[in-house]
Scaffold this motif. Structure first.
Motif, PDB file in Angstrom:
ATOM      1  N   GLU A   1      -4.919   7.445  -5.225  1.00 39.32           N
ATOM      2  CA  GLU A   1      -4.683   8.811  -4.754  1.00 39.32           C
ATOM      3  C   GLU A   1      -3.698   8.855  -3.589  1.00 39.32           C
ATOM      4  OE1 GLU A   1      -8.452  10.463  -3.797  1.00 39.32           O
ATOM      5  OE2 GLU A   1      -9.141  10.543  -5.883  1.00 39.32           O
ATOM      6  N   ALA A   2      -3.610   7.765  -2.831  1.00 36.77           N
ATOM      7  CA  ALA A   2      -2.731   7.763  -1.660  1.00 36.77           C
ATOM      8  C   ALA A   2      -1.260   7.767  -2.049  1.00 36.77           C
ATOM      9  CB  ALA A   2      -3.043   6.564  -0.777  1.00 36.77           C
ATOM     10  N   CYS A   3      -0.921   7.096  -3.149  1.00 43.39           N
ATOM     11  CA  CYS A   3       0.488   6.997  -3.540  1.00 43.39           C
ATOM     12  C   CYS A   3       0.761   7.586  -4.917  1.00 43.39           C
ATOM     13  CB  CYS A   3       0.938   5.532  -3.518  1.00 43.39           C
ATOM     14  SG  CYS A   3       0.074   4.481  -4.713  1.00 43.39           S
ATOM     15  N   GLY A   4      -0.257   8.160  -5.550  1.00 41.27           N
ATOM     16  CA  GLY A   4      -0.062   8.744  -6.874  1.00 41.27           C
ATOM     17  C   GLY A   4       0.162   7.727  -7.964  1.00 41.27           C
ATOM     18  N   GLY A   5      -0.267   6.488  -7.726  1.00 44.28           N
ATOM     19  CA  GLY A   5      -0.108   5.445  -8.730  1.00 44.28           C
ATOM     20  C   GLY A   5       1.236   4.745  -8.688  1.00 44.28           C
ATOM     21  N   ILE A   6       2.069   5.085  -7.701  1.00 45.44           N
ATOM     22  CA  ILE A   6       3.406   4.477  -7.608  1.00 45.44           C
ATOM     23  C   ILE A   6       3.345   3.118  -6.946  1.00 45.44           C
ATOM     24  CG2 ILE A   6       5.729   4.745  -6.625  1.00 45.44           C
ATOM     25  CD1 ILE A   6       5.331   7.767  -6.821  1.00 45.44           C
ATOM     26  N   GLY A   7       2.462   2.957  -5.973  1.00 38.48           N
ATOM     27  CA  GLY A   7       2.356   1.681  -5.263  1.00 38.48           C
ATOM     28  C   GLY A   7       3.137   1.658  -3.969  1.00 38.48           C
ATOM     29  N   PHE A   8       3.980   2.671  -3.743  1.00 41.23           N
ATOM     30  CA  PHE A   8       4.791   2.747  -2.530  1.00 41.23           C
ATOM     31  C   PHE A   8       4.678   4.126  -1.921  1.00 41.23           C
ATOM     32  CE2 PHE A   8       6.518  -1.040  -4.278  1.00 41.23           C
ATOM     33  CZ  PHE A   8       7.121  -1.727  -3.238  1.00 41.23           C
ATOM     34  N   VAL A   9       4.888   4.220  -0.618  1.00 39.53           N
ATOM     35  CA  VAL A   9       4.928   5.493   0.091  1.00 39.53           C
ATOM     36  C   VAL A   9       6.194   5.538   0.936  1.00 39.53           C
ATOM     37  CG1 VAL A   9       2.433   5.810   0.174  1.00 39.53           C
ATOM     38  CG2 VAL A   9       3.558   4.531   1.986  1.00 39.53           C
ATOM     39  N   ASP A  10       6.649   6.762   1.202  1.00 44.60           N
ATOM     40  CA  ASP A  10       7.899   6.948   1.965  1.00 44.60           C
ATOM     41  C   ASP A  10       9.074   6.222   1.331  1.00 44.60           C
ATOM     42  OD1 ASP A  10       6.704   8.565   3.806  1.00 44.60           O
ATOM     43  OD2 ASP A  10       6.319   6.960   5.247  1.00 44.60           O
ATOM     44  N   GLY A  11       9.018   6.059   0.022  1.00 46.41           N
ATOM     45  CA  GLY A  11      10.144   5.466  -0.681  1.00 46.41           C
ATOM     46  C   GLY A  11      10.191   3.961  -0.672  1.00 46.41           C
ATOM     47  N   GLU A  12       9.810   3.296   0.433  1.00 47.18           N
ATOM     48  CA  GLU A  12       9.985   1.854   0.544  1.00 47.18           C
ATOM     49  C   GLU A  12       8.730   1.097   0.947  1.00 47.18           C
ATOM     50  OE1 GLU A  12      12.516   0.052  -0.340  1.00 47.18           O
ATOM     51  OE2 GLU A  12      13.670   1.810  -0.947  1.00 47.18           O
ATOM     52  N   HIS A  13       7.824   1.714   1.680  1.00 47.07           N
ATOM     53  CA  HIS A  13       6.672   0.993   2.208  1.00 47.07           C
ATOM     54  C   HIS A  13       5.594   0.802   1.144  1.00 47.07           C
ATOM     55  CE1 HIS A  13       8.121   0.894   6.291  1.00 47.07           C
ATOM     56  NE2 HIS A  13       8.383   2.200   6.242  1.00 47.07           N
TER      57      HIS A  13
END
Length: 356
Positions: free
Chosen positions: A178-190
């Motif tokens: 839920e924190a990253c929507g399943g992408i694995g990254f936040v703010d593009g790079e972190h």
């Protein structure tokens, strides 16, 4: 606005040192491009979705170490802070940070990011810094991989399977982070601190399954989208539930079909009778021949359950001679007369002609 995370002095307890350069397999002098290439190669190799179920837990642990190493070495400020620890540390050594440092408490770190994310070593060194950087959201392109299908089994008694309806069961699995929507990254790079780049977190789900009208042993029911979540927000896999139909208190599954007990009175066994019996295909009238012995199997063709081919098998009514639950005074008198007559011969066992 309330600031996230209180800062407190570092404790003197030791944590396990993480050699991020060793984890990524790069030199301490590696440039940003080399670090990114190493991460992409290892991430593709060790992503849990690319491993069979029995290897997924170990692959996930490896993937998290790789993602944590990339989070530190790909960020200029974090890498500088990490390199200041010195070059003499080795993977797994007991590490005691200098007392002049500051960090976010573990409770606050887990409150913000969730337990089971980055290692305690990472939290010790970068917890305070990471709290300021994390904002959530953002996009990061990695690899879109559909989630893996999940296999499960549900055991049903034959009577329960024939009755249909819905059944609930719990299944441990994973869901999109839920924190990253399943992408694995936040703010593009972190790297996402909650799932550490995996894109999913463990969950316990309650599944409601509608029993198909023509359920049979080995039938696989596909539940769309209830499997493992996909990488980078890709579609989830499916849940494949295999039905296992077993004997129960009403019907017994035997090699030549299905059988069930049919209790009859002694006089019905002697003189014959028409009795109502329950079969997998519904209630039918069964003709009991004269002089039927207890244990006799009477075949009812096409009255069994439906098999994988769509055809109905046979049902065998197993005759059980038994006294009714309640006998009238006259019935008791007749039985007493029959017993005193002393003319009955019972075949088999140790009974002989005459009175007992």
């Amino acid at each position: 606005m309330r600031l996230l995370g209180a800062v407190r002095p570092l404790c003197s307890c030791g944590v396990e040192f993480q050699d991020y350069y060793q984890v990524l397999g790069v030199a301490r002098t590696a440039g940003a491009d080399d670090i990114k290439k190493a991460y992409r190669r290892l991430a593709l190799q060790w992503h849990p979705d690319r491993h069979p179920a029995e290897e997924r837990e170990a692959a996930e642990a490896r993937f998290k170490r790789i993602s944590e190493a990339y989070e530190v070495l790909s960020d200029v400020e974090k890498r500088k802070r990490y390199d200041e620890l010195g070059v003499d540390w080795r993977q797994g050594q007991d590490f005691r940070p200098p007392p002049s440092g500051a960090r976010t408490s573990r409770e606050e770190f887990e409150r913000r990011f969730g337990a089971g994310g980055f290692s305690e070593f990472f939290e010790t060194i970068f917890g305070d810094q990471f709290g300021r950087q994390y904002r959530g959201g953002g996009q990061h392109r990695r690899f879109r991989v559909r989630g893996a299908d999940v296999q499960a089994e549900m055991t049903l008694g034959l009577s329960e399977a024939l009755a249909g309806g819905k059944r609930r069961f719990e299944l441990r699995g994973r869901r999109a982070c839920e924190a990253c929507g399943g992408i694995g990254f936040v703010d593009g790079e972190h790297v996402c601190p909650t799932c550490v780049g995996v894109g999913s977190t463990p969950t316990l789900r309650t599944i409601e399954l509608a029993i198909p009208e023509r359920a049979y042993d080995g039938l696989v029911v596909r539940l769309k989208g209830l499997g493992e979540p996909g990488a980078e927000g890709a579609a989830a896999g499916d849940l494949l539930v295999t039905l296992r139909i077993v004997s129960d208190s009403v019907f017994r599954i035997v090699p030549d079909g299905v059988e069930g007990d049919v209790p009859i009175a002694p006089w019905e066994a002697v003189f014959g009778a028409d009795v109502q019996v329950r079969t997998p295909s519904g209630a039918v009238t069964l003709k009991i021949p004269r002089n039927t012995k207890s244990g006799a199997r009477l075949r009812l063709r096409g009255k069994g359950p439906i098999d994988a081919s769509g055809e109905r098998g046979d049902f065998f009514a197993v005759v059980r001679v038994a006294l009714p639950g309640e006998l009238t005074t006259r019935q008791l008198e007749l039985l007493r007369e029959l017993g005193t007559a002393g003319a009955a011969t019972v075949e088999g066992g140790v009974r002989v002609r005459g009175r007992t």
